[in-house]
Design a protein around this motif. Sequence first.
Motif, short mmCIF file in Angstrom:
data_model
loop_
_atom_site.label_atom_id
_atom_site.label_comp_id
_atom_site.label_asym_id
_atom_site.label_seq_id
_atom_site.Cartn_x
_atom_site.Cartn_y
_atom_site.Cartn_z
N THR A 170 41.15 48.03 54.70
CA THR A 170 41.45 48.81 53.50
C THR A 170 42.78 48.35 52.92
O THR A 170 43.81 48.35 53.62
N CYS A 171 42.77 47.97 51.66
CA CYS A 171 43.98 47.50 50.98
C CYS A 171 44.95 48.65 50.81
O CYS A 171 44.59 49.71 50.29
N THR A 172 46.21 48.45 51.24
CA THR A 172 47.23 49.48 51.13
C THR A 172 48.35 49.08 50.16
O THR A 172 49.37 49.76 50.08
N SER A 173 48.18 47.99 49.45
CA SER A 173 49.12 47.56 48.42
C SER A 173 48.36 47.41 47.11
O SER A 173 47.18 47.79 47.04
N ASP A 174 48.97 46.88 46.08
CA ASP A 174 48.26 46.68 44.81
C ASP A 174 47.03 45.81 45.00
O ASP A 174 45.96 46.10 44.48
N THR A 175 47.19 44.73 45.74
CA THR A 175 46.07 43.85 46.13
C THR A 175 46.40 43.24 47.48
O THR A 175 47.57 43.17 47.88
N VAL A 176 45.37 42.80 48.17
CA VAL A 176 45.55 42.01 49.38
C VAL A 176 44.62 40.81 49.25
O VAL A 176 43.47 40.95 48.83
N GLN A 177 45.16 39.63 49.55
CA GLN A 177 44.35 38.41 49.56
C GLN A 177 44.18 37.94 50.99
O GLN A 177 45.16 37.85 51.74
N LEU A 178 42.94 37.66 51.35
CA LEU A 178 42.58 37.27 52.71
C LEU A 178 41.87 35.93 52.71
O LEU A 178 40.90 35.75 51.95
N LEU A 179 42.32 35.01 53.53
CA LEU A 179 41.55 33.80 53.80
C LEU A 179 40.52 34.22 54.84
O LEU A 179 40.87 34.65 55.94
N HIS A 180 39.25 34.14 54.50
CA HIS A 180 38.16 34.66 55.32
C HIS A 180 37.29 33.49 55.79
O HIS A 180 36.70 32.79 54.99
N ILE A 181 37.24 33.31 57.11
CA ILE A 181 36.43 32.24 57.71
C ILE A 181 35.29 32.88 58.49
O ILE A 181 35.50 33.80 59.28
N GLU A 182 34.07 32.40 58.23
CA GLU A 182 32.88 32.87 58.94
C GLU A 182 32.31 31.71 59.76
O GLU A 182 32.12 30.61 59.25
N MET A 183 32.05 31.99 61.04
CA MET A 183 31.44 31.00 61.94
C MET A 183 30.14 31.58 62.49
O MET A 183 30.09 32.74 62.90
N ARG A 184 29.08 30.75 62.50
CA ARG A 184 27.79 31.18 63.02
C ARG A 184 27.82 31.31 64.54
O ARG A 184 28.41 30.51 65.22
N LEU A 185 27.17 32.34 65.04
CA LEU A 185 27.10 32.56 66.47
C LEU A 185 25.97 31.78 67.13
O LEU A 185 25.97 31.58 68.33
N ASP A 186 24.99 31.34 66.35
CA ASP A 186 23.82 30.66 66.91
C ASP A 186 24.07 29.20 67.24
O ASP A 186 23.20 28.52 67.75
N ALA A 187 25.24 28.72 66.96
CA ALA A 187 25.52 27.28 67.16
C ALA A 187 25.77 26.95 68.61
O ALA A 187 26.12 27.74 69.42
N ASN A 192 50.97 36.82 56.48
CA ASN A 192 51.12 36.01 57.70
C ASN A 192 50.53 36.67 58.95
O ASN A 192 50.74 36.18 60.05
N SER A 193 49.77 37.75 58.79
CA SER A 193 49.03 38.36 59.90
C SER A 193 47.63 37.76 59.96
O SER A 193 47.13 37.25 58.96
N ALA A 194 47.01 37.86 61.11
CA ALA A 194 45.65 37.37 61.28
C ALA A 194 44.84 38.38 62.08
O ALA A 194 45.39 39.11 62.91
N VAL A 195 43.54 38.41 61.81
CA VAL A 195 42.61 39.30 62.51
C VAL A 195 41.38 38.46 62.88
O VAL A 195 40.87 37.72 62.05
N ALA A 196 40.93 38.59 64.11
CA ALA A 196 39.71 37.93 64.55
C ALA A 196 38.71 38.99 64.96
O ALA A 196 39.06 39.96 65.65
N LEU A 197 37.48 38.83 64.54
CA LEU A 197 36.41 39.76 64.87
C LEU A 197 35.34 39.01 65.65
O LEU A 197 34.54 38.28 65.08
N PRO A 198 35.32 39.17 66.98
CA PRO A 198 34.36 38.46 67.80
C PRO A 198 32.97 39.08 67.72
O PRO A 198 32.77 40.11 67.07
N ALA A 199 32.04 38.47 68.41
CA ALA A 199 30.65 38.91 68.42
C ALA A 199 30.53 40.39 68.75
O ALA A 199 31.22 40.91 69.61
N HIS A 200 29.66 41.05 68.00
CA HIS A 200 29.29 42.46 68.17
C HIS A 200 30.41 43.44 67.83
O HIS A 200 30.36 44.60 68.21
N GLU A 211 30.94 35.36 63.43
CA GLU A 211 32.27 35.80 63.81
C GLU A 211 33.16 35.63 62.58
O GLU A 211 32.93 34.75 61.76
N HIS A 212 34.16 36.48 62.46
CA HIS A 212 35.04 36.46 61.29
C HIS A 212 36.48 36.27 61.73
O HIS A 212 36.92 36.88 62.71
N SER A 213 37.22 35.45 61.00
CA SER A 213 38.66 35.34 61.14
C SER A 213 39.26 35.56 59.76
O SER A 213 38.76 35.02 58.77
#
Length: 101
Positions: free
Chosen positions: A84-101, A70-78, A45-47
């Motif tokens: 797509t970057c719409t400015s000069d650059t976009v920086q994202l704090l990207h957290i990955e969590m395993r689904l098998d846990a 200051n926006s956030a996006v969560a991508l659940p299972a499946h 899963e991605h946040s």
Amino acid sequence: MSNKFANLYKESSNIREVMAGPWNDIRIDTLEAGATLTLESEELEHSLFVLSGTATVTNSDGNDFAVAENSAVALPAHGRIDITCTSDTVQLLHIEMRLDA
């Protein structure tokens, strides 16, 4: 006191050595203007937290969502998204969590 820490600016962050739980990785992703990052959640899963810049998130249904600092996006299972970057650059704090846990 432990001297372990996660370094978000290197590959790999070593988060699995520092934190318990289903952590896979935590990092800063930087996209340049027009660049796209595609994420799918089959084993992970991605946040994402927008630290700076702007982007468009397109989900698997083809719907677009604008995100900015200051926006956030969560991508659940499946799920699947394209970011797509719409400015000069976009920086994202990207957290990955395993689904098998």
